[in-house]
Design a protein around this motif. Sequence first.
Motif, short mmCIF file in Angstrom:
data_model
loop_
_atom_site.label_atom_id
_atom_site.label_comp_id
_atom_site.label_asym_id
_atom_site.label_seq_id
_atom_site.Cartn_x
_atom_site.Cartn_y
_atom_site.Cartn_z
N SER A 187 47.26 -36.04 -23.84
CA SER A 187 48.16 -36.12 -24.99
C SER A 187 47.36 -36.30 -26.28
O SER A 187 47.78 -35.84 -27.35
CB SER A 187 49.17 -37.25 -24.82
N ALA B 289 49.59 -30.52 -18.73
CA ALA B 289 48.52 -31.35 -19.30
C ALA B 289 47.18 -31.08 -18.63
O ALA B 289 46.13 -31.16 -19.28
CB ALA B 289 48.90 -32.83 -19.17
N ARG C 129 45.08 -28.28 -20.26
CA ARG C 129 44.51 -28.45 -21.59
C ARG C 129 43.01 -28.72 -21.49
O ARG C 129 42.56 -29.36 -20.52
CB ARG C 129 45.20 -29.60 -22.33
N TRP D 281 47.98 -27.18 -26.80
CA TRP D 281 49.43 -27.35 -26.70
C TRP D 281 50.00 -26.73 -25.43
O TRP D 281 51.19 -26.39 -25.37
CB TRP D 281 50.11 -26.74 -27.93
N TRP E 113 46.44 -32.85 -27.28
CA TRP E 113 47.57 -32.22 -27.99
C TRP E 113 47.53 -32.63 -29.47
O TRP E 113 47.64 -31.79 -30.36
CB TRP E 113 48.87 -32.65 -27.35
N SER F 108 52.57 -35.12 -27.79
CA SER F 108 52.86 -34.13 -26.76
C SER F 108 54.28 -34.31 -26.24
O SER F 108 54.89 -35.36 -26.41
CB SER F 108 51.86 -34.26 -25.61
#
Length: 862
Positions: free
Chosen positions: A776, A844, A847, A840, A779, A763
Amino acid sequence: MKHLSDFPLRLLIGLYLFEAVSSQVNPGVCRYALGMSGGQITDEDISASSQWSESTAARYGRLDCEEGDGAWCPEITVEPDHLKEFLQVDLRSLYFITLVGTQGRHAGGMGNEFAQMYKIKYSRDGSRWISWRNRQGKQVIEGNRNTYDIALRDLQPPIIARLVRFMPVIDHSMNVCMRVELYGCEWLDGLVSYNSPVGQQMSLPAYPVYLNDSVYDGAIIHSMTEGLGLLTDGVCGEDDFTLSHVHIGWPGYDYVGWNNNSFPDGFVEIMFEFDRTRNFTSMKVHCNNMYSQHVKAFRQVVCYFRSDLDWEATPLSFSPVKDEKNPSARFVTVNLANHMASAIKCQFYFADAWMLFSEITFQSDTAMYNTTLVTPKAVIPLNPQPGVSPRPSPEDDPTHKVDDSNTRILIGCLVAIIFILVAIIVIILWRQVWQKMMEKASRRMLDDELTASLSIQSETFVYNNNQSSTTNEQESSSAYEHIFPLGPDYQEPSRLILKLPEFAQSLEEPASTSTAASQSQDGAPHYAEADIVNLQGVTGSNTYAIPAVTMDLLSGKDVAVEEFPRKLLIFKEKLGEGQFGEVHLCEAEGMQEFMDEDYLFDVPEDQPVLVAVKMLRSDANKNARNDFLKEIKIMSRLKDPNIIRLLAVCIYSDPLCMITEYMENGDLNQFLSHHEPEGQLALFSKAPTVSFSNLCYMATQMASGMKYLSSLKFVHRDLATRNCLVGKNYTIKIADFGMSRNLYSGDYYRIQGRAVLPIRWMSWESILLGKFTTASDVWAFGVTLWEVLNFCKEQPYSQLTDEQVIENTGEFFRDQKRQIYLPQPVLCPDSLYQIMLSCWRRNAKERPSFQEIHKALLDLQP
């Protein structure tokens, strides 16, 4: 200044785009060697109908190479009109091919075989093959006159194909051998066919004008179907369409035209089919506007879009500005408003008696992505005399014809770039030698003081004197400490990004007590080598980042696995190695007796079990040994059907070993790269297939395993297909030793030749801020899902350099809608691509969690 080094190249690209605005492709420039002689086309992508022997197999049919016995040679003597023998090249995607080159079998002067003539067949999908014909309808191409000269032949018209076959043709029985090369560029439009009414004839007082599509490679009866032709050959028609075309000699050759009287509804309908679902930004239509002959550009266009099986109900309508003063031909640009579609059907309405088109091109996000990033290997200029075999001399070799002023400018810029690159390489090599000398001295002084602590401080757990606080997502520490004293030239990814002034100015928030140690004087957190060694792991693999509370609980417990007799391990293969250890593939005899009751092997008790053995080198220092034992403790607590389990250990004597599961089908990256999706292309290639439902099943298992890790507040930090193993019935288990394998060294960004980071899966906040969190990992899961849907045929952001990948993270940071996302794979439905895009998201916290991803994938199961 950060782009100064590539300024000449960008300038050249800009000049070329300025001069070539008339078309999406320019046959005069699109002449790059596609990789037979350079090796970019792999042996697996070259095949043939037969061969003399193993030393004259298809893989030896590379232009200007003399490996094996010097060329490809068919097994039997080629007979007149015998077209069963062929050499086939698979380009893996669609290319615009303008030139071909052939040679005979030289073999250091021992060969005496070459093809005097040949034909070409090509295919865009592997099922329908098309015989190439030149503009006069001739199929046979003049080949070689000896065994050593390269014969370059222009393809007029050019072809758009993925698969190309060279078929030797002779007028008497003889032995033939061939070496070949293809020249062109990537077909950015993605257009595989257009269907339209047949062009018509215009009767002028002096002579008739033929406005039919004479090079269309599909079926032509009452309409044209399943083919491409004049509208995609890259050649724009004259302002005065009545002039004869220079190559053919009849008026109107470069145009396809229709008369209003033949269409009662007042429009011509053309349907365009594409290779995948694309995000279309615009369509450019090159129209004639010679109104003195009752020819005008279209009055209106209405376009319908099809993304899956159904056409959208609401069409897009566009009306260009009327122009009755300028008779010049022109491109009319139609804004397609980012519609997602795999097919477009457009109705062009007449503005006068006639409507003439010579080119239609499409721009999509995928096309723009490739346009700026494809770096060709070499270009062959146009041969001024097609059909004449060039000799390697200044008079005849087309590569020496540099009369054009633009070519001289290009050569001057390239020479300047080469000198700059040589200077940069010399500086880099000198700095690396000097730094290695300094590091060796530092290592000798500090070898006993090496420390590599687990990342135990984070924004999730911030400790004060009397309290601790937690949040929903777990982060590993950005409070790094240096192992070695590094000089001021040490470059971390964050230091690279600090060249962006916006990023440097944004990091002005006061640091908390727990993170103050990680801040340098410029206020930005840096990667220290200690943390990177931790990320890399003792044996070259990732160690899970876990919260401090969890590590405290683990440290007070004994290892819940048994000691395994070393003599029962049979070493089969070395999988990889890291800084302090190695990973081996082994067979373990009697492993079933050492397992918990809740774990069952699908292997009979009298047969050995396939396992992976992580082995610490005997010369590893004390800190490495401690980290290895910590890793054992962590692994011993992981018990989930989709996580690789620690089976046993060997820690009573050196070298220390941990024994984990290994799956018989290896890692997911290699497994998928050797398979194809179900369909006609797979039947043609005879490759093993994996269905879309099985892809979804494997992705669901990955999400389930990551859901388990996130529930323990574990952060994997290196999720990718290389770190997933495949068992029977498409069983998936997440592992962690992909980083140790040389096979995947190209997936990691190397800092000063030591530290490695999987930046293409990371990420933006992991790269810029050093934050590794569950978010992350989400991601990275999106990138891994993208790999799966592409059958691991391509590395993420394959058209970007490592530096460009890092620059792209800066675009995510700035959030000005200029960041590049991975494109939607061919097999990927919109619902699955939306899951990737949600992984993505810049923020954060926006997500999805792995629980939400797992549920969404379950809902997609057929």
